[in-house]
Design an enzyme around this catalytic site. Structure first.
Site, mmCIF file in Angstrom:
data_model
loop_
_atom_site.group_PDB
_atom_site.id
_atom_site.type_symbol
_atom_site.label_atom_id
_atom_site.label_comp_id
_atom_site.label_asym_id
_atom_site.label_seq_id
_atom_site.Cartn_x
_atom_site.Cartn_y
_atom_site.Cartn_z
ATOM 1 N N LYS A 9 -66.537 -23.415 -29.343
ATOM 2 C CA LYS A 9 -65.117 -23.588 -29.631
ATOM 3 C C LYS A 9 -64.470 -23.982 -28.314
ATOM 4 C CE LYS A 9 -60.766 -21.287 -30.495
ATOM 5 N NZ LYS A 9 -60.006 -20.090 -30.903
ATOM 6 N N GLY A 65 -51.801 -15.933 -30.811
ATOM 7 C CA GLY A 65 -51.306 -14.553 -30.771
ATOM 8 C C GLY A 65 -49.849 -14.385 -31.130
ATOM 9 N N ALA A 106 -55.176 -20.382 -34.861
ATOM 10 C CA ALA A 106 -54.097 -19.799 -34.049
ATOM 11 C C ALA A 106 -52.756 -19.791 -34.762
ATOM 12 C CB ALA A 106 -53.934 -20.500 -32.704
ATOM 13 N N GLY A 107 -52.081 -18.676 -34.589
ATOM 14 C CA GLY A 107 -50.721 -18.538 -35.089
ATOM 15 C C GLY A 107 -50.572 -17.758 -36.378
ATOM 16 N N ALA A 158 -57.659 -14.163 -35.280
ATOM 17 C CA ALA A 158 -58.118 -12.955 -34.584
ATOM 18 C C ALA A 158 -57.019 -11.902 -34.594
ATOM 19 C CB ALA A 158 -58.543 -13.281 -33.154
ATOM 20 N N SER A 159 -55.955 -12.171 -33.809
ATOM 21 C CA SER A 159 -54.934 -11.149 -33.577
ATOM 22 C C SER A 159 -54.333 -10.592 -34.859
ATOM 23 C CB SER A 159 -53.797 -11.721 -32.720
ATOM 24 O OG SER A 159 -54.296 -12.205 -31.504
#
Lengths: 64, 257
Positions: free
Chosen positions: B98, B159, B185-186, B207-208
């Site tokens: 990645k 994040g 992301a986001g 992830a987050s």
């Protein structure tokens, strides 16, 4: 001889190999670079370190 | 084999949810969210080994049978990213990466120039490159032309949990993509993941939103359900949006009362 290992100064015997420096590392999941160039694990045993070199030793950690 | 297979570079994945392991408070939580999400691929970062570094992350991922996707998070230049990918390949025996090359700490937005440079170099070296990119259809096209096996546009900054700020751009990227588009992301919550799939993304990487949720395993279950729901809705074909109402009950046969 003086080297830098992961940013910290280290004093090692002359003619130390990369394998000797990293002999306490796990058998997998670890990679090393000397002065920015990756040294494959198969070459660690024959890789002689020299004065002033910078060694980076990396592993996988949690990350997105 | 699924009748709606999700394939990257010839490899079929049973889940369209890719999980980042960053942000989880413990290895136990990493294990729980992998199980709850049903993911088949997880990202890891490459960092200096320290006396306190445990090898248990790789053990957890291997025990769960998920593919490990190393990232180049934190890299600011193409050279740094290429070297990090080379180290990851050596450490983890995978040529998948990645690719992240970010411009600054405050936004963590991709640096388009360095990103494309790194992608070209890594493809030439035989890497299987999945670039984290801006929601820019032109850059996405250039990354495909460079030989990337997927494009992974952000919904909003890493994040931030702001969701998908420019759905139209994601649709544009999907419309012309010849490789899987993975929203990366986001994502803040399940509905963001569903929207990504409804817009036509092939998968979601997050992830987050899971690892930093109050109840990570429960959120992992929620986003996995959302990814499935969003994919089904995409395939089902949503109704067009209209400016005015359209009755669903018959307009004929009304009694005179």
């Amino acid at each position: 001889m003086k080297l830098t290992v992961n940013g910290a100064p280290r004093e090692l015997d002359d003619a130390t190999t990369l394998a000797r420096l990293l002999d306490d590392q796990p058998a997998r999941g670890v990679a090393a670079a000397v002065d920015g160039e990756v040294v494959p694990r198969a070459e660690w045993a024959g890789f002689r370190l020299a004065e002033g070199q910078a060694v980076e030793v990396l592993t996988a950690v949690q990350g997105g | 084999m699924s009748d709606d297979p999700f394939v990257i570079a010839g490899v079929e994945f049973p889940s369209r949810l890719i999980l980042g392991t960053g942000g989880a408070p413990s290895m136990r939580v990493v294990d729980e969210v992998i199980a709850a999400s049903g993911t088949a691929m997880c990202t890891v970062a490459m960092r200096r080994i320290s006396p306190g570094t445990s090898g248990s992350l790789i053990d957890v991922l291997e025990r769960r049978g998920v593919r490990i996707l190393p990232n180049t998070a934190g890299c600011r230049t193409a050279q740094e990213a290429v070297r990090t990918a080379e180290l990851a390949r050596e450490a983890l025996s995978t040529d998948w990466v990645k690719l992240e090359v970010v411009a600054d700490e405050r936004t963590l937005l991709p640096d388009a120039v360095e990103l494309l440079d790194a992608a070209e170099t890594l493809v030439a070296q035989g890497f299987t490159v999945l670039p984290y990119t801006n929601d820019d259809p032109v850059l996405a096209r250039r990354l495909q032309q460079a030989g990337c096996v997927a494009v992974m546009p952000l919904g909003s900054p890493i994040g931030s949990g702001l969701g998908i700020l420019n759905p139209h751009n994601i649709e544009l990227i999907v419309a012309e993509a010849r490789v899987p588009v993975i929203l990366d992301a986001g994502i803040g919550t399940a509905s963001d993941a569903a929207l990504a799939m409804e817009l036509g993304c092939a998968a979601v990487l997050l992830a987050s939103s899971v690892t930093r949720a109050q109840h990570p395993a429960a959120m992992a279950t929620a986003v996995a359900a959302a990814v499935t729901a969003g994919r089904l809705a995409r395939l089902a074909g949503r109704i067009p949006k209209r400016h005015h109402a359209q009755a669903s009950s018959p307009t004929e046969g009304m009694a005179v009362l």
